[in-house]
Write an enzyme that holds these catalytic residues in place. Structure first.
Site, PDB file in Angstrom:
ATOM      1  N   ARG A 130    -118.877  18.900  -2.879  1.00  0.00           N
ATOM      2  CA  ARG A 130    -118.994  18.251  -2.231  1.00  0.00           C
ATOM      3  C   ARG A 130    -120.934  18.814  -2.562  1.00  0.00           C
ATOM      4  O   ARG A 130    -122.033  18.186  -2.405  1.00  0.00           O
ATOM      5  CB  ARG A 130    -119.187  18.628  -0.233  1.00  0.00           C
ATOM      6  N   HIS A 186    -111.778  12.962   1.871  1.00  0.00           N
ATOM      7  CA  HIS A 186    -110.576  13.283   1.064  1.00  0.00           C
ATOM      8  C   HIS A 186    -110.501  11.589   0.062  1.00  0.00           C
ATOM      9  O   HIS A 186    -109.647  11.628  -0.172  1.00  0.00           O
ATOM     10  CB  HIS A 186    -109.210  13.605   1.830  1.00  0.00           C
ATOM     11  N   LYS A 210    -103.998  30.752   5.430  1.00  0.00           N
ATOM     12  CA  LYS A 210    -104.244  29.788   7.096  1.00  0.00           C
ATOM     13  C   LYS A 210    -103.425  29.228   7.808  1.00  0.00           C
ATOM     14  O   LYS A 210    -102.416  28.415   7.828  1.00  0.00           O
ATOM     15  CB  LYS A 210    -105.487  28.634   6.762  1.00  0.00           C
ATOM     16  N   SER A 229    -112.671  19.883   6.664  1.00  0.00           N
ATOM     17  CA  SER A 229    -111.829  19.994   7.643  1.00  0.00           C
ATOM     18  C   SER A 229    -111.883  20.855   8.813  1.00  0.00           C
ATOM     19  O   SER A 229    -111.421  20.380   9.775  1.00  0.00           O
ATOM     20  CB  SER A 229    -110.317  20.194   7.196  1.00  0.00           C
TER      21      SER A 229
HETATM   22  O1  PNS Z   1    -107.949  21.819   0.563  1.00  0.00           O
HETATM   23  P1  PNS Z   1    -107.762  23.359   0.218  1.00  0.00           P
HETATM   24  O2  PNS Z   1    -107.546  24.449   1.400  1.00  0.00           O
HETATM   25  O3  PNS Z   1    -109.283  23.553  -0.766  1.00  0.00           O
HETATM   26  O4  PNS Z   1    -106.597  22.943  -1.517  1.00  0.00           O
HETATM   27  C1  PNS Z   1    -106.366  24.567  -1.649  1.00  0.00           C
HETATM   28  C2  PNS Z   1    -105.028  24.476  -2.702  1.00  0.00           C
HETATM   29  C3  PNS Z   1    -103.981  24.088  -2.541  1.00  0.00           C
HETATM   30  C4  PNS Z   1    -106.016  23.228  -3.534  1.00  0.00           C
HETATM   31  C5  PNS Z   1    -104.921  25.702  -3.087  1.00  0.00           C
HETATM   32  O5  PNS Z   1    -104.396  26.556  -2.454  1.00  0.00           O
HETATM   33  C6  PNS Z   1    -104.323  25.950  -4.067  1.00  0.00           C
HETATM   34  O6  PNS Z   1    -104.024  24.782  -5.498  1.00  0.00           O
HETATM   35  N1  PNS Z   1    -102.997  26.822  -4.341  1.00  0.00           N
HETATM   36  C7  PNS Z   1    -101.655  26.476  -4.296  1.00  0.00           C
HETATM   37  C8  PNS Z   1    -100.778  27.689  -5.145  1.00  0.00           C
HETATM   38  C9  PNS Z   1    -102.171  27.953  -6.520  1.00  0.00           C
HETATM   39  O7  PNS Z   1    -101.215  27.400  -7.457  1.00  0.00           O
HETATM   40  N2  PNS Z   1    -102.436  29.455  -6.580  1.00  0.00           N
HETATM   41  C10 PNS Z   1    -103.399  29.503  -7.856  1.00  0.00           C
HETATM   42  C11 PNS Z   1    -105.162  28.268  -7.198  1.00  0.00           C
HETATM   43  S1  PNS Z   1    -105.835  29.174  -9.022  1.00  0.00           S
END
Ligand code: PNS
Length: 162
Positions: free
Chosen positions: A91, A18, A42, A129
């Site tokens: 990645r 990150h 989660k 993570s």
């Molecule tokens: O680190 P992660 O868990 O891969 O991050 C995922 C994240 C936070 C980017 C994604 O879950 C997110 O954007 N959540 C917010 C809710 C949202 O906008 N959902 C629609 C996505 S298309």
């Protein structure tokens, strides 16, 4: 025109992968907001406050990077803070499908925000993570995979002396 990017994620916890992406983003964009999703399905190991503290510590020498939390739709948050770019890391090919789906859905939700994919250094291409937490809980070393503050906090969480 200044370009603000938002780098969203769960960051539970922040890894050196990150951090690599934050550094790359800080060079490409005028400013970068690292946005921690606080309400996630989660069950997180670290509270949003702990994740903020660790991230703030690791970005403190990057003048154009700030840390925040958000809930709800990412594009809503991006619009609220006037970010026109969402940064996501890719990645390996396995990340691509999910990231593409999310990027296209976000584009459908808001045409004002563009997703940009960045690749971390190869050394971090297998780092996540989830694996860091698994290694740490099983007593393995995460040295070199996470910033020092995260290494200490993981040891503390898992009942070892920091
Ligand atoms: O680190 P992660 O868990 O891969 O991050 C995922 C994240 C936070 C980017 C994604 O879950 C997110 O954007 N959540 C917010 C809710 C949202 O906008 N959902 C629609 C996505 S298309």
């Amino acid at each position: 025109m200044k370009i603000r990017a938002v780098y969203p994620g769960t960051f539970d916890p922040v890894t050196n992968g990150h951090l690599d992406l934050i550094q790359r983003s800080s060079v490409l964009f005028d400013d970068v907001v690292v946005a921690i999703l606080s309400n996630t399905d989660k069950i997180p190991l670290f509270t949003p406050q702990e994740r903020v503290e660790m991230l703030e510590q690791v970005v403190k020498r990057m003048p154009n990077v700030s840390v925040s939390t958000f809930d709800g739709l990412l594009v809503g948050y991006a619009e609220q803070i006037q970010a026109s770019v969402i940064v996501r890391g890719i990645r390996a090919v396995s990340d691509y499908e999910y990231e593409l789906q999310m990027a296209l859905m976000n584009r459908r939700l808001s045409s004002r925000v563009e997703t940009v994919f960045l690749m971390p250094a190869e050394a971090y291409s297998y780092l996540s993570s989830r694996l860091v937490k698994e290694i740490s809980v099983l007593g393995g070393s995460v040295h070199g995979l996470v910033p020092a503050i995260v290494e200490r906090r993981l040891k503390r969480k898992h009942g070892k002396r920091p």
